[in-house]
Scaffold this active site. Structure first.
Site, short mmCIF file in Angstrom:
data_model
loop_
_atom_site.label_atom_id
_atom_site.label_comp_id
_atom_site.label_asym_id
_atom_site.label_seq_id
_atom_site.Cartn_x
_atom_site.Cartn_y
_atom_site.Cartn_z
N GLY A 1 -28.74 -2.61 5.31
CA GLY A 1 -28.70 -3.94 6.02
C GLY A 1 -29.94 -4.02 6.02
O GLY A 1 -30.76 -4.82 5.28
N ASP B 1 -33.93 -1.53 9.65
CA ASP B 1 -34.85 -0.47 10.64
C ASP B 1 -35.76 -0.85 10.53
O ASP B 1 -37.06 -0.75 9.46
CB ASP B 1 -34.60 0.50 9.95
CG ASP B 1 -35.00 0.95 8.34
OD1 ASP B 1 -35.02 2.02 8.10
OD2 ASP B 1 -34.68 -0.11 7.07
N SER C 1 -34.81 3.42 5.68
CA SER C 1 -33.44 2.86 4.38
C SER C 1 -34.47 2.69 2.72
O SER C 1 -33.49 3.02 2.50
CB SER C 1 -32.59 1.92 4.54
OG SER C 1 -33.48 1.20 4.83
N GLY D 1 -27.09 -4.73 9.45
CA GLY D 1 -25.82 -3.92 9.08
C GLY D 1 -25.26 -3.53 10.86
O GLY D 1 -25.77 -2.47 11.23
N VAL D 2 -24.15 -3.14 10.23
CA VAL D 2 -23.12 -3.08 10.97
C VAL D 2 -23.40 -1.81 11.47
O VAL D 2 -22.86 -0.62 12.25
CB VAL D 2 -21.60 -3.39 10.92
CG1 VAL D 2 -20.31 -2.37 11.96
CG2 VAL D 2 -21.30 -5.11 11.11
N GLY E 1 -26.26 0.45 10.82
CA GLY E 1 -27.25 0.98 11.35
C GLY E 1 -27.13 0.74 12.47
O GLY E 1 -27.76 1.00 13.99
N TYR F 1 -35.65 3.47 22.30
CA TYR F 1 -34.44 2.82 21.76
C TYR F 1 -34.30 3.29 19.84
O TYR F 1 -35.08 2.95 19.56
CB TYR F 1 -34.11 1.46 21.40
CG TYR F 1 -33.01 0.72 21.15
CD1 TYR F 1 -31.12 1.95 21.15
CD2 TYR F 1 -33.41 -0.44 20.69
CE1 TYR F 1 -30.59 1.32 20.62
CE2 TYR F 1 -31.86 -0.37 20.23
CZ TYR F 1 -30.41 -0.23 20.92
OH TYR F 1 -29.52 -0.82 19.69
N ASN G 1 -32.57 2.48 17.28
CA ASN G 1 -32.78 1.39 16.24
C ASN G 1 -33.84 0.41 16.84
O ASN G 1 -34.38 -0.88 15.43
CB ASN G 1 -31.58 0.51 17.29
CG ASN G 1 -30.38 0.76 16.42
OD1 ASN G 1 -30.27 1.77 15.05
ND2 ASN G 1 -28.53 0.20 16.19
N TYR G 2 -34.56 0.93 17.71
CA TYR G 2 -36.56 0.63 17.57
C TYR G 2 -37.31 1.22 16.76
O TYR G 2 -37.69 1.73 17.42
CB TYR G 2 -36.56 -0.32 18.38
CG TYR G 2 -35.75 -1.70 19.07
CD1 TYR G 2 -35.42 -2.38 17.99
CD2 TYR G 2 -36.17 -2.23 20.57
CE1 TYR G 2 -34.56 -3.35 18.64
CE2 TYR G 2 -35.22 -3.18 21.11
CZ TYR G 2 -34.50 -3.68 19.94
OH TYR G 2 -34.16 -5.38 19.61
#
Length: 543
Positions: free
Chosen positions: A112, A115, A120, A180-181, A183, A480, A482-483
């Site tokens: 996606g 990030d 990525s 993205g699903v 990620g 977190y 994802n951050y």
């Protein structure tokens, strides 16, 4: 015979192009042998040459930029991939893994591109990028209320395809449609239904993944330890996700959304302070997040105020929502004119557009991978376990009034509800009961912003992070994944180095993640600056 000749001719031209490109590269031997390996493993039906792009390819730049969400990484100081592969079949992923391992090539996996540190699609060493963009199908099973979602689909596409089949089913994924699903689930993944149904990762029931040996695994064949690890523990540390099987959840025919803005002059400080006591405890069908920004009161910017946006999804009608709000949060002064009843899919579009889309906009926009403007940005995250005092918020306002803040914003996401029912060890994501809300802090800038101004904003963000320390979680100060934030530490080749950030993201789950990694990828083939490391060889006998 004609088809075979055409394939041979295509392969010949492909080999010539790669030979010319590799001649310009510092790792010529590895490059040439890697490409030759891919060519040899290609078949007549899906030749790898059709999905492989070098910087000499006409489509290379457009493919790279389509998923490059943070323009901070367009700077020449960041390496671009030597080659991009956009597989259309899992066998092509297997070929890339085989050849990359054989010829010592690093890989990155992009599903996606959201990030925050660009891991990525950037690296500190020459690399190959596998872009999953062509693997984005969503197959919904209404009989069992499940969906198989391929690894390259984004959350907006998943939402749209689910709603095509049923207006009463949804998925508790993210609020940004272009995320993205894979990620999202890889870091746990929260959205506007987090208080009702938990994380995206809590609602995954099976998977197809390719490991470092090129084997295709599902939940049964990989075992529960690895299945646990990939749902919130950085899946890209363990393999490449081909598809997720999601458990779909019930949503009403219509939901209610609202966005109410209040300034300091309208009592925003008191409202934000009170929100901390309400949002994590209120009816779990109700999600009220907060966005905080500074705005200019006059043209020259000499006077500023703080504006706070209370943005909400309620899984029900407006009348019931108003009744709950009048009991739980009357201070906000919500009235019926503030509320809109829409389909759950329309609410997803509303959040995806950062509340900026008109309600007449088509839900097909969720299929648009360019829905969100591309920006230069940097962000940090925190978890709040005790309400911040009004004096604490006054400190934040003061920081926002500093000119270095620029276009800064804070996003506060309430937990509670379903999140309180999970143990911290249920998944790698540990931030469950005991956390009132998560706090995102970020800065952004435009392309023409000077380097000096960029540094001022980055330093301001670090300063804010320091000043927030007394008000957020401690020992460790949680974050977190994802951050992701490379300020917390980089170079994850050893357990000791990775511990600098590992315990912040995963708490006591970090060591279990390292044990799983050591068992399934002991050579650390899947790695990046903040991937899960393997224990050294001397420690493996202790597993």
């Amino acid at each position: 015979m004609k088809a075979l000749f055409s394939f041979s001719l295509l392969a010949f031209h492909f080999a010539v192009l790669l030979s010319l490109y590799c001649a310009e590269m510092p790792v010529q031997a590895s490059c040439k042998t890697f490409f030759q390996c891919l060519t040899n493993r290609s078949d007549h039906l899906t030749p790898i040459s059709q999905v492989l792009f070098t910087p000499e390819s006409a489509s290379y730049t457009s493919i790279l930029q389509l998923g490059l969400r943070n323009l901070r990484f367009t700077s020449p100081e960041f390496l671009r991939p030597q080659v991009i592969v956009t597989p259309v079949h899992e066998s092509q992923i297997q070929s890339v893994i085989y050849c990359a391992r054989k010829h010592s090539m690093h890989i990155r996996i992009r599903c996606g591109g959201h990030d925050f540190e660009g891991l990525s699609y950037t690296a500190r060493v020459p690399f190959v990028m596998i872009d999953m963009i062509n693997l984005q199908s969503v197959i919904v099973d209404l009989e069992n209320n499940t969906a198989w979602v391929e690894g390259g689909a984004n959350i907006g596409e998943a939402y749209y395809r689910i709603a095509e089949k049923s207006s009463n089913l949804g998925f508790p994924g993210g609020v940004r449609g272009t995320v993205g699903v894979t990620g999202l689930i890889s870091g746990g993944g929260y959205g506007a239904m987090v208080r009702k149904y938990g994380l995206a990762a809590d609602n995954v029931i099976d998977v197809r993944m390719i490991n470092a040996n090129g084997e295709i695994l599902d939940r049964n064949s990989m075992g529960e330890d690895l299945f646990w690890a990939i749902r919130g523990g950085i899946a890209s540390s363990f393999g490449i996700i081909v598809a997720w099987k999601l458990k779909l959840v019930a949503v009403p025919e219509n939901v209610t959304i609202f966005s109410v803005a209040r300034t300091l002059e309208q009592g925003a400080t008191d409202l934000v302070h009170q929100w901390q006591y309400v949002a994590p405890k209120v009816d779990r069908d109700l999600y009220i997040r907060i966005q905080i920004k500074a705005v200019n009161l006059n043209v020259d910017g000499s006077e500023k105020t703080i504006i706070v946006y209370f943005e909400s999804l309620f899984l029900g009608g407006a009348d019931k929502l108003l009744s709950i709000m009048q009991t739980s949060f009357p201070e906000l002064g919500l009235v019926k004119d503030d509320c809109r009843e829409v389909s759950w899919l329309k609410s997803a579009l509303w959040f995806a557009g950062n509340s900026a889309f008109r309600f007449g906009e088509s839900v097909e926009l969720l299929l648009n991978r360019s829905l969100i403007p591309y920006l230069h940005y940097k962000a940090k995250s925190d978890y709040v376990q005790e309400p911040i005092s009004k004096e604490g918020f006054q400190m934040i306002w003061k920081k926002y009034f500093e000119i270095e803040a620029g276009a800064a914003n804070i996003l506060m996401t309430p937990y509670g509800g379903k999140m309180d029912e999970f143990l911290a060890s249920e998944l790698p994501f540990p931030h469950r009961a005991g956390n009132l809300y998560m706090m995102y802090s970020g800065v952004s800038w435009q392309a023409n912003t000077s380097r000096d101004e960029q540094l001022k904003r980055l330093n301001w963000l670090k300063s804010l992070y320091t000043d927030l320390a007394p008000f957020v979680s401690k020992n460790p100060r949680a974050a977190y994944i994802n951050y992701n934030d490379l300020d917390l530490g980089i170079e994850s080749l050893t357990y000791e180095e990775a511990s600098k950030w590992g315990f912040k993201y995963f708490g006591n789950n970090f060591e279990r993640l390292v044990r799983v990694k050591t068992l399934v990828d002991p050579d650390n083939f899947f790695r990046h600056e903040q991937s899960i490391p393997a224990f050294p060889s001397s420690s493996k006998d202790e597993l």
